[in-house]
Design a protein around this motif. Structure first.
Motif, PDB file in Angstrom:
ATOM      1  N   LEU A  83       2.302   6.542  -7.060  1.00 44.80           N
ATOM      2  CA  LEU A  83       1.389   7.595  -7.500  1.00 44.80           C
ATOM      3  C   LEU A  83       2.039   8.957  -7.305  1.00 44.80           C
ATOM      4  CD1 LEU A  83      -1.974   6.214  -6.074  1.00 44.80           C
ATOM      5  CD2 LEU A  83      -1.428   6.542  -8.485  1.00 44.80           C
ATOM      6  N   GLY A  84       2.724   9.123  -6.163  1.00 44.79           N
ATOM      7  CA  GLY A  84       3.413  10.385  -5.907  1.00 44.79           C
ATOM      8  C   GLY A  84       4.456  10.675  -6.965  1.00 44.79           C
ATOM      9  N   HIS A  93       0.831  -1.208   0.000  1.00 44.43           N
ATOM     10  CA  HIS A  93       0.000   0.000   0.000  1.00 44.43           C
ATOM     11  C   HIS A  93       0.863   1.255   0.000  1.00 44.43           C
ATOM     12  CE1 HIS A  93      -4.146  -1.497   0.497  1.00 44.43           C
ATOM     13  NE2 HIS A  93      -3.573  -2.523   1.093  1.00 44.43           N
ATOM     14  N   VAL A  94       1.865   1.265   0.879  1.00 45.97           N
ATOM     15  CA  VAL A  94       2.740   2.433   0.972  1.00 45.97           C
ATOM     16  C   VAL A  94       3.489   2.632  -0.342  1.00 45.97           C
ATOM     17  CG1 VAL A  94       4.728   3.407   2.191  1.00 45.97           C
ATOM     18  CG2 VAL A  94       2.937   2.236   3.478  1.00 45.97           C
ATOM     19  N   PHE A 122      -6.614   8.193  -1.554  1.00 48.56           N
ATOM     20  CA  PHE A 122      -5.685   8.372  -0.433  1.00 48.56           C
ATOM     21  C   PHE A 122      -6.404   8.310   0.915  1.00 48.56           C
ATOM     22  CE2 PHE A 122      -1.624   8.778  -2.240  1.00 48.56           C
ATOM     23  CZ  PHE A 122      -1.733   9.428  -3.453  1.00 48.56           C
ATOM     24  N   ASP A 130      -7.593   4.489   1.346  1.00 46.06           N
ATOM     25  CA  ASP A 130      -6.447   3.605   1.537  1.00 46.06           C
ATOM     26  C   ASP A 130      -5.667   3.967   2.790  1.00 46.06           C
ATOM     27  OD1 ASP A 130      -3.501   2.501  -0.044  1.00 46.06           O
ATOM     28  OD2 ASP A 130      -5.310   1.310   0.274  1.00 46.06           O
ATOM     29  N   GLY A 131      -5.557   5.274   3.036  1.00 48.86           N
ATOM     30  CA  GLY A 131      -4.826   5.717   4.225  1.00 48.86           C
ATOM     31  C   GLY A 131      -5.456   5.199   5.504  1.00 48.86           C
ATOM     32  N   SER A 170      -1.439  13.414  -6.198  1.00 51.39           N
ATOM     33  CA  SER A 170      -1.583  13.608  -4.748  1.00 51.39           C
ATOM     34  C   SER A 170      -3.068  13.766  -4.447  1.00 51.39           C
ATOM     35  CB  SER A 170      -0.811  14.843  -4.286  1.00 51.39           C
ATOM     36  OG  SER A 170      -1.450  16.000  -4.787  1.00 51.39           O
ATOM     37  N   ALA A 171      -3.394  13.977  -3.187  1.00 49.01           N
ATOM     38  CA  ALA A 171      -4.805  14.093  -2.789  1.00 49.01           C
ATOM     39  C   ALA A 171      -5.479  15.280  -3.460  1.00 49.01           C
ATOM     40  CB  ALA A 171      -4.916  14.213  -1.273  1.00 49.01           C
ATOM     41  N   TRP A 174       1.346   4.364  -2.846  1.00 49.77           N
ATOM     42  CA  TRP A 174       1.312   5.817  -2.659  1.00 49.77           C
ATOM     43  C   TRP A 174       2.560   6.447  -3.255  1.00 49.77           C
ATOM     44  CZ3 TRP A 174       0.405   5.522   3.346  1.00 49.77           C
ATOM     45  CH2 TRP A 174      -0.826   4.909   3.594  1.00 49.77           C
ATOM     46  N   ARG A 175       3.686   5.772  -3.052  1.00 53.15           N
ATOM     47  CA  ARG A 175       4.960   6.297  -3.561  1.00 53.15           C
ATOM     48  C   ARG A 175       4.925   6.354  -5.090  1.00 53.15           C
ATOM     49  NH1 ARG A 175       9.516   4.430  -5.346  1.00 53.15           N
ATOM     50  NH2 ARG A 175       8.735   2.297  -5.274  1.00 53.15           N
TER      51      ARG A 175
END
Lengths: 532, 179
Positions: B109-110, B102-103, B126, B129-130, B115-116, B106-107
């Motif tokens: 996608l970043g 999951h983390v 985000f 999932d967060g 981003s959000a 995010w990386r």
């Protein structure tokens, strides 16, 4: 100090919640007195105001923004830290285990964690007064876009609003943990041989309240997280596009303020039942004890409690009749709102049925229980008017609504707290409260609240809007000024009457008569607790 | 009362608490999901979001956690406490991999500039999932804690991870279908 910091004893934790809610109530009353004073004399110069709020009261004159932030904090502190803490957490932790024959709550550590989270939440809320810009002014309902735009939207909407949201989020977590504990305790820790149907009505009401908390607070938490992201992360869950605020075009777009309203009120309506149901349970027991009769229609009372809880989850839309939603959904919410009057009426008539033919003893606890029934009827009746969409179109955001929720929450639920305090004081503190002072307190408060809140119905029907800091600019409200002055004096009188309670409370803690084992000859199990 | 009956009576509040906690979690995600559906429905600014494919593969990792915990539960119930402990540790390792994927998503996608604040779809991804990863972290902590007393705790952890797996499938379906 260590004993109080790390205690897992349910009685100590109950007392911690009790004192937290008393502190919150005193702050909430002080804020309301300031508000009523300002409404009576909008241009009055008060040096003390300028010393406390230099930006909010320049020259000692309260600005409209300061009034609105006092109103926001009054509502928030009273609803969350008084009405959602005292009836359930304070008295529940103190009394519930003994009532079901358990040694402690199911998860004593969870009790402690939930209390300290509540305390942190309270401190975060109070901190909002002291940050630049001060406390938020968006109301306890925190409707976006006002609550979502940050500092640009006005004083208090910067750090103050952020702290408010953070406080509420922590409170949601605390309440959810507490609810889990209550449910597990009631369902699983009853004494052997004690079935659910043998439980006192207080336990049934605590159970349904816990279920409502379990289902409602997570939704508010979700909404709070989304609102925080709108404020800090550039998202647009609740903020529509095209907003021009203080000559600045807001970058957000596509969000829906109505989405917040649905999420908020999905929690917000069960919240009012979270505030009132424990009081209803207590009133049933107190009326039974001091009528020397069993509760009339006990089975129906349990069914009514569950009905109120179930229906309470379904009718949040009656807070949104004027929001522009489909009139067909308004019909559905309206019908459900009227339906909830049925179990409420069952409870009311059953209380009267319990009194009928009883050997009534007018102790202070009984007086407050009877007062609860009175204001529950008065406050509840105005709810039926507000539950009609066509009437609510006119009455929404008027003083009619203020009258309704103050009578039913600000008075009925608080009378439940007073009744519980007088009734269970011997168990909680080992002493008796002074009955004479208690009766003076009851009579003064009962008269005071009716003088304060009954005229608000007339003001509302006359079109007096709520949340206005100053009525003097509106000619059509001029005929109501005398009534507002009367209400303000009633507020001062009612607030002063609480001093009688405080004197009684603190004096009795030290000097009150030693409590006998069962001073009321009650029949519920907490009075036979050998651990006292 | 026998020791077994006493143990059973002691476990009942924990079962109730777990059920209540999962009910609250369901309401939390129901609130987020309904906000997602409503926001998608009213928006004329909705742009889809391509989720990293590893998130789909994570269903298998989650299933591996559940299988490991179930093995731990069966072993512990059969008196094989050491084997139960071992399976819980294996489950915890899979759980860490589950969270790490999951983390990593995010990386990724970043890195692609998402981003959000990029789009509503990204914002909801985000958020959902967060919050989900917070529950995964709690699940990993529960696995490690259960390794100390597998006989008592393996059952609860197995229910919790089963719930997390079902929840992840539902969230992924929501994010996939509506993105």
């Amino acid at each position: 100090m260590r004993r109080y910091l790390f205690t897992t004893n349910h009685k100590t934790i109950g007392l911690q919640y009790f004192w937290l809610s008393i502190t919150a109530a005193l702050i909430g009353i002080a804020l309301s007195v300031l508000m009523r004073f300002h409404l009576m004399s909008p241009g009055a110069k008060v040096g003390l105001l300028e010393r406390i709020w230099p930006a909010g009261a320049p020259g000692g004159v309260m600005t409209p923004e300061l009034y609105l932030s006092l109103m926001t904090m009054h509502g928030t502190i009273m609803i969350f830290f008084v009405l959602s803490v005292a009836p359930q957490s304070a008295f529940g932790h103190s009394i519930l285990p003994a009532q079901i024959g358990a040694a402690n709550m199911a998860f004593p550590l969870l009790s402690s964690i939930a209390f300290w989270l509540t305390a942190v939440s309270f401190l975060l809320m109070l901190a909002a007064f002291f940050v630049p810009g001060g406390a938020p002014l968006s109301g306890w309902t925190a409707y976006p876009p006002l609550s979502a735009l940050g500092r640009i939207a006005g004083p208090g909407q910067g750090s103050g609003q952020t702290l408010w949201i953070a406080s509420i989020a922590v409170f949601c977590l605390a309440s959810t943990l507490g609810a889990i504990n209550f449910i597990a305790t009631i369902l699983d820790l009853r004494a052997p041989g004690s079935g659910m149907l043998q439980l006192p009505l207080t336990c049934w009401n605590w159970l349904v309240t816990a279920i409502l908390s379990l289902l409602g607070f997570p939704v508010l938490l979700a909404a709070g997280i989304l609102l925080l992201l709108d404020r800090t992360a550039g998202t647009s869950f609740f903020v529509p596009g095209g907003l021009l605020v203080n000559e600045q075009l807001i970058a957000h777009k596509g969000g829906s303020p109505l989405l917040w309203q649905h999420l908020f009120w999905f929690f917000g309506h069960p919240e009012v039942y979270i505030a009132i149901l424990p009081g209803m349970g207590l009133v049933s027991e107190v009326i039974s004890t001091f009528s020397r009769k069993p509760v009339f229609g006990r089975g129906m009372m349990i069914l009514a409690t569950f009905s109120i809880g179930f229906l309470g989850l379904l009718l949040w839309g009656h807070h949104m009749f004027t929001s522009g939603m489909s009139p067909y959904s308004s019909i559905a919410f309206s019908v459900l709102t009227m339906t909830i009057g049925v179990p409420s009426a069952i409870k009311t008539f059953n209380w009267l049925g319990t009194l009928w033919g009883g050997r009534i003893q007018l102790t202070t606890a009984m007086l407050f229980a009877l007062g609860f029934v009175s204001v529950f009827i008065t406050g509840g009746l105005s709810g039926i008017f507000l539950g009609q969409p066509v009437l609510d179109l006119y009455l929404h955001d008027t003083y009619f609504v203020v009258a309704h929720f103050h009578l039913i929450m600000g008075v009925a639920a608080v009378f439940g707290i007073f009744a519980a305090t007088f009734y269970w004081f011997p168990l909680m503190f080992g002493r008796m409260l002074n009955e004479k002072l208690g009766k003076i307190h009851f009579v003064a408060t009962f008269a005071g609240v009716y003088c304060l809140f009954l005229p608000m119905h007339f003001a509302g029907v006359a079109g007096n809007p709520r949340r206005y800091p100053d009525f003097t600019n509106f000619e059509f409200l001029a005929p109501l000024f005398t009534m507002h002055r009367f209400m303000t004096w009633a507020a001062f009188f009612t607030a002063s009457a609480q001093l009688v309670f405080l004197i009684n409370l603190f004096w009795s803690l030290r000097r009150g008569a030693q409590a006998p084992p069962n001073p009321w000859s009650a029949e519920t199990l907490e009075w036979n607790d050998e651990r006292r | 009362m026998t020791n077994v009956a006493e143990a059973e009576q002691g476990r009942r509040p924990a079962h109730t608490a777990l059920a209540a906690g999962l009910a609250a979690t369901t309401m939390l995600f129901a609130a987020f999901s309904s906000a997602y559906i409503v926001r998608r429905g009213i928006a004329d600014d909705w742009t889809g979001l391509s989720l990293p494919v590893t998130l789909y593969a994570n269903i298998l990792v989650g299933a591996a956690v559940s299988l490991a915990v179930e093995a731990a539960h069966r072993n512990s119930r059969g008196g094989q406490v050491r084997a139960g402990r071992r399976w819980l540790c294996i489950g915890a390792l899979f759980g860490i991999v589950f969270a790490a994927i999951h983390v990593d998503a995010w990386r990724r996608l970043g890195r692609d500039g998402v981003s959000a604040s990029t789009s509503p779809a990204a914002a909801f991804f985000f958020v959902l999932d967060g919050v989900f990863v917070v529950y995964v972290a709690a699940g990993i902590a529960a696995l490690i804690s259960a390794a100390r007393q597998p006989a008592d705790r393996a059952a609860f952890v197995s229910y919790y991870w089963l719930y997390l797996n079902v929840l992840w499938i539902i969230l992924l379906t929501l994010l996939h279908v509506w993105s």
